[in-house]
Design a protein around this motif. Structure first.
Motif, short mmCIF file in Angstrom:
data_model
loop_
_atom_site.label_atom_id
_atom_site.label_comp_id
_atom_site.label_asym_id
_atom_site.label_seq_id
_atom_site.Cartn_x
_atom_site.Cartn_y
_atom_site.Cartn_z
N UNK A 3 5.56 17.61 -2.06
CA UNK A 3 6.47 17.68 -0.92
C UNK A 3 6.25 18.92 -0.07
N UNK A 4 5.55 19.92 -0.57
CA UNK A 4 5.44 21.17 0.17
C UNK A 4 4.37 21.12 1.28
N UNK A 5 3.41 20.25 1.13
CA UNK A 5 2.31 20.27 2.10
C UNK A 5 2.60 19.39 3.30
N UNK A 6 2.49 19.95 4.47
CA UNK A 6 2.76 19.18 5.69
C UNK A 6 1.80 18.00 5.82
N UNK A 7 0.61 18.11 5.26
CA UNK A 7 -0.36 17.02 5.37
C UNK A 7 0.07 15.77 4.62
N UNK A 8 1.07 15.92 3.74
CA UNK A 8 1.50 14.80 2.93
C UNK A 8 2.73 14.11 3.52
N UNK A 9 3.28 14.61 4.61
CA UNK A 9 4.52 14.08 5.15
C UNK A 9 4.33 12.67 5.69
N UNK A 36 13.98 9.35 9.27
CA UNK A 36 14.41 8.46 10.37
C UNK A 36 13.85 7.04 10.16
N UNK A 37 13.98 6.53 8.96
CA UNK A 37 13.46 5.20 8.65
C UNK A 37 12.98 5.14 7.22
N UNK A 38 12.47 4.00 6.82
CA UNK A 38 11.99 3.83 5.45
C UNK A 38 10.86 4.81 5.15
N UNK A 39 10.92 5.41 3.96
CA UNK A 39 9.95 6.45 3.59
C UNK A 39 9.40 6.15 2.20
N UNK A 40 8.12 6.39 2.01
CA UNK A 40 7.49 6.32 0.70
C UNK A 40 6.45 7.43 0.63
N UNK A 41 6.65 8.38 -0.26
CA UNK A 41 5.68 9.46 -0.39
C UNK A 41 5.68 10.01 -1.81
N UNK A 42 4.66 10.79 -2.12
CA UNK A 42 4.50 11.36 -3.45
C UNK A 42 5.51 12.47 -3.69
N UNK A 92 8.45 8.67 -4.36
CA UNK A 92 9.83 8.53 -3.93
C UNK A 92 9.93 7.56 -2.76
N UNK A 93 10.87 6.63 -2.87
CA UNK A 93 11.11 5.67 -1.78
C UNK A 93 12.52 5.88 -1.26
#
Length: 290
Positions: A3-9, A36-42, A92-93
């Motif tokens: 979550x800390x790296x902007x490249x992963x947003x 601001x909408x559905x999100x899925x990221x590490x 995380x979703x």
């Protein structure tokens, strides 16, 4: 930590604010995420053994996933947490209705923790994923940890004690409470309280105190409280207030000098803690007794 790296947003993540601090082989990351909408990221990568804990969800809900497109089949619960072992990433979703979430990431250095906790360390509790489980005790402890002011060195003993308690609870089977611990011997207690007094205003690590007592950190916390009715941090805090009272009564030193002399980071912290302990602000306390 992803979550800390902007490249992963993710494209629907507006902003992520995070701050981290480590105690006792446990790193706690406090994350505020605006979407601001559905999100899925590490959330956690495969090199980490850790936990993601939901602290606040506004507008929608969050969901842990072991694989990006594989939904979690367990029902949502407030303040849910998910533990993943090393070698298994966590995703995380967030539903499209969610616009703010606060969550904590707990990253475990298991080698360090095993050395610190020894017989209290239960490796098998960290070898399999545990999805969307809840524990009010762990949630309360983590909430205290993320609310600690990071710039305050006097909180070292509190952070050590809280992370020890979190790790001990995670190492316990089911909801069974940790085994009780008898009080410290009179000799050990005298040695510990003298050490705390002598070290003022320096910060103290829980490791130092447990080593003096010759027991693990988690056992020490319970034994010390059984002996005194206070946690090690509360005892240290009381001694700081006692020392401040002596300086207020017998010197004309200003509050900033007194705060520094007894181990508080600034006069505001001294005033807040002093009033909570005595019912009076330091200036009022001094005037009423002089």
């Amino acid at each position: 930590m992803s979550v800390e790296g902007a490249n992963y947003l993710h494209e629907n993540v507006v902003r992520i604010d995070s701050r981290a601090r480590s105690w006792n082989g446990v790193t706690i990351v406090d994350v505020h995420e605006y979407t601001k909408g559905e999100v899925l990221h590490s959330l956690l990568n495969a090199e980490e053994t850790g936990i993601a804990m939901a602290l606040e969800e506004v507008g929608g809900v969050t969901e842990p996933r072991l694989k990006p497109q594989q939904a979690c089949l367990l029902d949502h619960k407030p303040n849910h947490m998910t533990l993943v072992p090393r070698g298994m990433p966590l995703w995380g979703h967030a539903t499209k209705e969610l616009h703010y979430s606060r969550y904590a990431l707990l990253l475990f250095d298991l080698e360090t923790l095993e050395n610190k906790f020894q017989a209290d360390f239960n490796a098998k509790m960290f070898e399999r994923p545990r999805m969307r489980f809840t524990d009010e005790r762990i949630h309360a402890l983590v909430k205290m940890l993320v609310d600690i002011q990071h710039e305050d060195p006097s909180m070292m003993l509190l952070g050590d004690s809280l992370t020890s308690a979190v790790f001990a609870l995670l190492s316990t089977e089911g909801d069974e409470p940790p085994a009780t611990r008898p009080p410290l011997s009179d000799h050990a207690l005298s040695l510990i309280v003298s050490y705390i007094q002598d070290q003022l205003p320096q910060q103290i690590e829980l490791r130092e105190l447990s080593e003096l007592a010759g027991i693990s950190q988690w056992h020490f916390c319970r034994a010390f409280k059984a002996s005194t009715g206070l946690s090690p941090y509360q005892w240290q805090l009381k001694k700081r207030v006692d020392a401040a009272q002596k300086l207020l009564l017998h010197t004309d030193a200003p509050l900033d000098a007194i705060a520094k002399a007894v181990g508080f980071c600034d006069p505001m912290q001294l005033s807040r803690v002093f009033k909570k302990c005595t019912g009076e602000a330091p200036g009022t306390w001094r005037r009423n007794r002089r």
